[in-house]
Scaffold this active site. Structure first.
Site, PDB file in Angstrom:
ATOM      1  N   HIS A  67      -3.594 -11.717   4.898  1.00 18.16           N
ATOM      2  CA  HIS A  67      -3.845 -10.544   5.751  1.00 18.16           C
ATOM      3  C   HIS A  67      -5.257 -10.470   6.340  1.00 18.16           C
ATOM      4  O   HIS A  67      -5.650  -9.409   6.819  1.00 18.16           O
ATOM      5  CB  HIS A  67      -3.591  -9.237   4.964  1.00 18.16           C
ATOM      6  CG  HIS A  67      -2.159  -9.043   4.585  1.00 18.16           C
ATOM      7  ND1 HIS A  67      -1.778  -8.605   3.343  1.00 18.16           N
ATOM      8  CD2 HIS A  67      -1.022  -9.221   5.274  1.00 18.16           C
ATOM      9  CE1 HIS A  67      -0.463  -8.527   3.284  1.00 18.16           C
ATOM     10  NE2 HIS A  67       0.026  -8.901   4.452  1.00 18.16           N
ATOM     11  N   ASP A 100       2.589  -9.309   9.643  1.00 18.77           N
ATOM     12  CA  ASP A 100       3.393  -9.429   8.426  1.00 18.77           C
ATOM     13  C   ASP A 100       4.468  -8.341   8.392  1.00 18.77           C
ATOM     14  O   ASP A 100       5.647  -8.623   8.202  1.00 18.77           O
ATOM     15  CB  ASP A 100       2.449  -9.321   7.216  1.00 18.77           C
ATOM     16  CG  ASP A 100       3.154  -9.502   5.886  1.00 18.77           C
ATOM     17  OD1 ASP A 100       4.241 -10.085   5.867  1.00 18.77           O
ATOM     18  OD2 ASP A 100       2.606  -9.057   4.865  1.00 18.77           O
ATOM     19  N   TYR A 110      -5.876 -12.922  -4.031  1.00 19.07           N
ATOM     20  CA  TYR A 110      -5.377 -12.479  -2.722  1.00 19.07           C
ATOM     21  C   TYR A 110      -6.087 -13.261  -1.629  1.00 19.07           C
ATOM     22  O   TYR A 110      -7.315 -13.165  -1.483  1.00 19.07           O
ATOM     23  CB  TYR A 110      -5.668 -10.987  -2.625  1.00 19.07           C
ATOM     24  CG  TYR A 110      -5.173 -10.243  -1.406  1.00 19.07           C
ATOM     25  CD1 TYR A 110      -3.969 -10.558  -0.792  1.00 19.07           C
ATOM     26  CD2 TYR A 110      -5.907  -9.176  -0.900  1.00 19.07           C
ATOM     27  CE1 TYR A 110      -3.524  -9.828   0.294  1.00 19.07           C
ATOM     28  CE2 TYR A 110      -5.466  -8.437   0.183  1.00 19.07           C
ATOM     29  CZ  TYR A 110      -4.270  -8.767   0.784  1.00 19.07           C
ATOM     30  OH  TYR A 110      -3.835  -8.043   1.861  1.00 19.07           O
ATOM     31  N   CYS A 164       0.845  -1.189   0.000  1.00 20.60           N
ATOM     32  CA  CYS A 164       0.000   0.000   0.000  1.00 20.60           C
ATOM     33  C   CYS A 164       0.880   1.239   0.000  1.00 20.60           C
ATOM     34  O   CYS A 164       2.066   1.171   0.348  1.00 20.60           O
ATOM     35  CB  CYS A 164      -0.880   0.012   1.232  1.00 20.60           C
ATOM     36  SG  CYS A 164      -1.961  -1.407   1.273  1.00 20.60           S
TER      37      CYS A 164
END
Ligand code: ADP
Ligand code: SF4
Length: 687
Positions: A172, A264, A169, A30
């Protein structure tokens, strides 16, 4: 010349129908720019491609308005209108021979839909994750078919945009593909719920759909969390192994990490380089497809070891590629000691979390590639022979000296202490912050290679010294100090009793002073310093009462992903936490606290107070130079400029940026101007 030991890092690797030129892989990250600032985003990604990364990925990319993650600004591919912005990134990345990857996602119950106002969807009925006071509804079988169609359409658009690698994806705790795997989120009783085979069904279908849609030209990657640290409620290692067994060679690439994001992307305070290996090393033993993983890798030796030991095929990086977009090139060219190593502070993460363009402590050009035209490696050469005197070798002074030196100016850097680095040197001695010294070390090592930058240690300059130096440009980078009087966000008039004995500041503790216990630590700063100093005091055996007017301890660390780690650590250390309380006074009986809501008071026995409230610039030198302004002309001084903490105390990132900006704008019409490009993208044709 490249060290032959690192040759293995430059081997091409095939990923399905495409080939990566080497093993350096910028995984999705991000950046706070996303779909709102495509030019800035593309320029930032381009830098990584130019710097030698073989694969450059987007951040997560929304595929449908019912998975809208606003207010966060990520990539977006809802319909064809979104293609040009992402094509721009692909063009820029391809121009340097890298592959472009896109991380498609629908965030289901971890969306907000604040912008789209669509009802969120999830495997089963459940509250939205991020505290929004509404719920996601359970998907019907029709919804699942629709969702697969949206994903397929997005993959086709991504291919048209020019992407080479298309992600599914499942990491997360952020996407439907993962939510269906999680027994705590998936309570379905049909063929998509219950047994693991059923919960994996959707992920399998998404891989098959994507391969079918775009697999002729594009590689299909799966980003997968191998551990959620939630026990049986989440993905555990044993379940993750079964999942990888079930899907083994179906995707073209496995991109593996641990969940959630705060696990993470851990800071160096809580995790070392390579910290994910224990959780991801087994994936390569199950699949024959290439595996990429992360671990804040900055050392080429560690990278080689990951490959040679069969842990990973690709060296994945987000933060190391932010701190140094040219990391691969530097290893390739045998310039490993030029790598600007990430310090693991997560100021980059605060960009996404505060919905503003990404910045980096080590790399002040991050986020300014398009807006200001800054390049992480190149800078305009000097425009004059003006000599520069910089006073203070903290992060701002060092960066100004380094960047001015790179431009070719004659620079003189005076430092009062024997050691260079200022606050970075002091703070790097605090528990867990040792890697912060890299801010100093990289700059000093670069300066040491320059013959036009002279450093004078143990030289505390006075105004008279500066007037006698005959430098037309004077830069004051003299730093700041912590206040003792309690003035800060909460107390506009200071705190009674802090003028007396047994009152300490962070500067005292960093000098090695250990106050008598029990110590009342008053944190009106809300970032890292309070919790770090609590650790110091506990290590010295002091009882610590941590008081803050805020509703939580170290609240700003939520933006650096440290909040939970800090809460856990302080509790484990036995620090007594008192939130929502102000410090009213301190005296021989101890401290008087008052509740910020009710004004109710309580007396807390303690021997000392440590105040962490606000800082003041060290501006004595500036004041005395201003007092002698009449003499500047004769002394040949054109300007005196304060930078970094001596201008306004802030983060180390602010200080580095301030020094870099001074050097960038030096001798130019932009000097001191607030000037940057603002338009992000033409929204419609002709606009
Ligand atoms: P910043 O974060 O803005 O770089 P720091 O506090 O880290 O600020 O660094 C300031 C540095 O300036 C310190 O190393 C300090 O010793 C040095 N310094 C302060 N005053 C003087 C002075 N008069 N002459 C030389 N060095 C100084
Ligand atoms: Fe690393 Fe800090 Fe830069 Fe992020 S901001 S890339 S953690 S140095």
């Amino acid at each position: 010349m490249r060290d032959p030991r690192y040759n293995i890092l430059f081997e091409p690797v095939r990923i399905g129908p495409v080939t990566a030129r080497n093993r350096f892989y910028q995984v999705p990250h991000c950046n706070g720019m996303g779909h709102a600032m495509p030019e800035a985003h593309a320029a930032m990604r381009e830098m990584k491609a130019e710097g030698g990364w073989a694969v450059v990925s987007t951040e997560e990319c929304e595929i449908h308005p019912s998975g809208d993650v606003s207010p966060y600004v990520e990539a977006r591919l809802w319909d064809d209108q979104d293609i040009p912005a992402l094509s721009l990134m692909c063009e820029r990345v391809h121009a340097h021979g890298a592959l472009a990857a896109i991380e498609l996602t629908h965030n289901g119950p971890t969306s907000s839909n604040l912008y789209s106002r669509e009802v969120a969807i999830a495997p089963s009925h459940q509250p939205l994750k991020y505290g929004y006071p509404h719920q996601a509804r359970a998907m019907t079988l029709h919804d699942i078919r629709e969702y697969r169609r949206w994903h397929r359409d997005a993959a086709l658009r991504a291919k048209r945009a020019g992407f080479d690698i298309i992600y599914i994806y499942a990491a997360h705790d952020l996407s439907l593909a993962m939510h269906f795997l999680q027994s705590r989120r998936n309570k379905r009783t049909d063929e998509y719920g219950g047994t693991l085979e059923n919960r994996v069904r959707l992920l399998r279908e998404l891989i098959e759909d994507t391969k079918d849609a775009v697999g002729d030209k594009c590689a299909v990657a799966v980003r997968f969390a191998t551990e959620e640290f939630q026990g049986a409620d989440g993905v555990t290692e044993s379940e993750a192994k079964e999942i990888v067994h079930l899907l083994a060679d179906l995707p073209d690439l496995w991109d593996v990490n641990i969940a959630a994001w705060y696990m993470d992307s851990q800071t160096s305070r809580f995790a070392r380089e390579g910290y994910q290996e224990p959780f991801t090393h087994w994936v390569k033993q199950i699949t024959r497809k290439p595996v990429v993983g992360v671990g804040r890798f900055t050392s080429p030796d560690t990278m080689v070891s990951q490959i040679r030991r069969g842990v990973l095929d690709f060296i994945g990086a987000a933060r190391p590629s932010i701190a140094d977009p040219f990391l691969p090139k530097k290893i390739e060219e045998g310039r490993g000691d030029d790598i600007r190593e990430c310090i693991g502070c997560n100021i980059c993460v605060t960009g996404d979390m505060t919905i503003t363009p990404i910045r980096c402590t080590q790399n002040p050009t991050m986020g300014e590639e398009w807006r200001k035209g800054w390049h992480p490696e190149r800078i305009e050469t000097k425009r004059s022979d003006r000599k520069v005197l910089i006073v203070g070798a903290g992060p701002s002074g060092l960066e100004a000296a380094r960047a001015l030196g790179q431009r070719g100016y004659e620079v003189h850097l005076a430092e009062a202490d024997r050691e260079l680095g200022g606050r970075v040197t002091r703070e790097a001695r605090l528990p867990g912050l040792a890697e912060w010294a890299r801010v100093r070390d990289w700059r000093v090592s670069q300066i040491n290679k320059m013959s036009n930058v002279a450093i004078y240690r143990e030289n505390r300059l006075t105004a008279d010294d500066i007037l006698g130096f005959e430098a037309p440009r004077v830069v004051l980078a003299t730093g700041c100090h912590w206040r003792r009087d309690g003035y800060g966000r909460t107390n506009g008039s200071g705190i009674a009793g802090l003028e007396g004995p047994n009152v300490f500041t962070p500067d005292d503790i960093m000098r090695g002073v250990v106050p008598e216990g029990p110590v009342l630590l008053f944190d009106d700063d809300y970032f890292y310093m309070g919790s770090v100093l609590a650790e110091v005091l506990r290590a010295a055996g002091r009882e610590v009462i941590y008081v803050t007017p805020d509703d939580a301890v170290a609240s700003w660390t939520a933006y650096t992903h440290e909040f939970r780690h800090i809460q856990k650590r302080l509790r484990k250390l036995g620090v007594r936490l008192v939130t929502s309380h102000n410090l009213k006074s301190f005296g021989p009986e101890g401290a008087l606290l008052s509740c910020v809501y009710t004004d109710g008071t309580q007396q807390v026995p303690c021997a000392s107070v440590l105040t962490i409230t606000a800082r003041l610039p060290n501006d004595e030198l500036q004041q005395s130079l201003l007092a002698s302004e009449a003499q500047w002309r004769d002394a040949g001084i054109e300007t005196v400029t304060a930078i970094g903490d001596s201008l306004a105390p802030g983060l180390i990132a602010h200080a580095v940026y301030s020094g870099h900006r001074y050097a960038q704008e030096f001798d130019s019409e932009r000097e001191g101007e607030v000037a940057f490009r603002r338009r992000g993208w033409r929204i419609a044709e002709g606009e």
